[in-house]
Design a protein around this motif. Structure first.
Motif, short mmCIF file in Angstrom:
data_model
loop_
_atom_site.label_atom_id
_atom_site.label_comp_id
_atom_site.label_asym_id
_atom_site.label_seq_id
_atom_site.Cartn_x
_atom_site.Cartn_y
_atom_site.Cartn_z
N ASP A 1 142.42 55.36 80.07
CA ASP A 1 141.73 56.09 79.00
C ASP A 1 140.58 56.90 79.59
O ASP A 1 140.05 56.59 80.66
N CYS B 1 140.17 49.34 74.87
CA CYS B 1 140.82 50.53 75.42
C CYS B 1 141.99 50.14 76.33
O CYS B 1 142.17 48.96 76.65
N ALA C 1 138.32 58.20 74.84
CA ALA C 1 137.80 56.87 74.49
C ALA C 1 136.30 56.91 74.25
O ALA C 1 135.78 56.29 73.32
N GLY D 1 137.19 54.94 69.42
CA GLY D 1 136.38 55.74 70.33
C GLY D 1 134.95 55.90 69.86
O GLY D 1 134.64 55.71 68.67
#
Length: 448
Positions: A100, A96, A299, A336
């Motif tokens: 996020d 990530c 995320a 995600g």
């Protein structure tokens, strides 16, 4: 100075309404909201006034049922989902970007979220928000805070304190004379009073002797759902003689002279100061309002007990549960993850496999590498028929068919990950989930 405080609270309350009258909301652009509420939350007087204002605006509510939990911690999240959330979030930093968003659906009083934020590395890397239809606070712990001022209560062991608070909370919440009934009969007047103003808890405690006078026991934590019924019953009771002797004696003293145990300083204080709520990042709205968030902007989304009451109803054409998961799939960014124990339809009697099949069809049509996973582990006593390998949660990985990020962050060695498609094609396993093989038959019907 007073006007400045009011302005701070007004600005903080505005943060809770972020989902109202907006579309295509990218939460990555609202990290400053977290800081605004955190600044108010760090000042006890400001926080108390914030909670009072929230209550007046119908944003705040006590838990409506005595067995509702809104203060679960991360350890309980681990046990319920089979995933170590803190380890999972920590490992996601590798895939990530800073800033996020992590989104929880139904954070209760925000206890687990506050534990996540206590990890400085995670707090500085991710922005953590939650969506809640209402911000609930636990009355049980509030009673403990009030009694803690009483020196006699303060001298009790932690176990005895817990028993006293649990007993008193249930006595207050249930109708006088009904605490040993199989069904739960709530005292609506009491619930309404503390809903309107939590300070009303003080006079209710001061008059608890009226309810304690004919009470012989309260429901235990372990209810059962008979195989012939959908309604949970509470045949098991906790009686005074079951408690620690010191807890039992304290309750008897409370019954005889409640006024001796309610400190005058508490009576004259603002009980909103005692509320166990961590409001940072909370957004008030229906889960369906996740549709207002920008696509590919989240995320990690997770829900522990939050989606339990969402139901798919073919007769009405309302597919609340599966539609939510389909929406979440759109909102997840590449890489995600979504994690949800709502696949267990309240207490694990039924698993929402046909609902997940509807989500799987959307995944199949997209021709992406999005994958549905099932986390399996030991069953919950009294809930799951299969005690060795029950379905504990479901996960979605966006753009990935590799389960390693899940399997590396399981709660312990008793849990394991299977693909959803693997599970629904395993007749032998499906038949172990309930004595009537209903889960297997539902899958057969949905795929025929």
């Amino acid at each position: 100075m007073e006007s400045t405080k009011q302005e701070k609270n007004s600005t903080a309350i505005d943060c809770f309404y972020l989902l109202q009258n907006q579309k295509d909301i990218d939460l990555r652009k609202f990290a400053h909201h977290l800081l605004l509420v955190e600044n108010v939350n760090s000042d006890s007087l400001l926080k108390a006034q914030l909670f009072r204002d929230m209550s007046q605006q119908k944003l705040l509510s006590p838990v409506p049922e005595i067995f509702w939990r809104v203060d679960r911690n991360l350890q309980e999240y681990r046990e319920r989902s089979g995933i170590d959330l803190l380890k999972l979030i920590d490992s996601m930093q590798e895939i990530c970007n800073s800033g996020d968003v992590i989104l929880e659906l139904g954070s209760g009083c925000g206890y687990a979220a506050s534990e996540i934020r206590s990890n400085d590395a995670i707090k500085s890397f991710f922005s953590l928000f939650s969506i809640n239809d209402m911000i609930h606070f636990p009355v049980r712990s509030l009673i403990g805070e009030i009694l803690e001022v009483d020196l006699e209560y303060k001298s009790l062991s932690e176990k005895a304190k817990s028993e006293v608070v649990d007993y008193v909370y249930k006595i207050l919440s249930l109708e006088k004379g009904t605490t040993t009934s199989k069904q739960l009969n709530y005292d609506q007047k009491f619930l309404s009073l503390i809903q309107s103003d939590v300070n009303n808890l003080i006079p209710a405690l001061s008059e608890i002797n009226i309810k304690l006078s004919d009470a012989v026991g309260v429901p235990s934590e372990f209810g059962v759902i008979p195989l012939t019924s959908e309604q949970r019953e509470y045949p098991n009771k906790i009686f005074l003689h079951d408690l620690q002797p010191s807890a039992s004696e304290y309750i008897k003293s409370l019954s005889n002279n409640p006024e001796n145990h309610i400190n005058p300083d508490v009576i004259n204080s603002n009980i909103y100061e005692y509320l166990s709520i961590n409001p940072i990042g909370m957004l008030v709205g229906d889960f369906s309002e996740i549709s207002k968030l920008s696509d590919n902007s989240l995320a990690f989304v997770f829900s522990i007990r939050g989606t339990t009451y969402l139901v798919d109803d073919k007769n009405t054409g309302n597919f609340a549960y599966s539609d939510l998961l389909i929406q979440i799939l759109k909102k997840l960014q590449q890489g995600g993850i979504y994690l949800d124990d709502g696949v267990r339809e309240n207490f694990g009697k039924r698993y929402r496999l046909p609902e997940l099949l509807r989500v799987q069809k959307v995944i199949d049509q997209s021709h992406n590498s999005d994958t549905l996973w099932v986390i399996i582990g030991p069953g919950v006593p009294g809930d799951d028929f299969n005690q060795e390998a029950a379905i504990r949660s479901v996960a979605i990985t966006k753009g990935s068919s590799n389960p390693s990020i899940l399997s590396k962050n399981l709660a312990d060695e008793r849990y394991y990950v299977r693909s959803f498609l693997d599970v629904i094609n395993d007749k032998e396993y499906l038949c172990t989930l309930d004595p009537q093989k209903s889960n297997y038959r539902e899958v057969q019907e949905a795929t025929s």
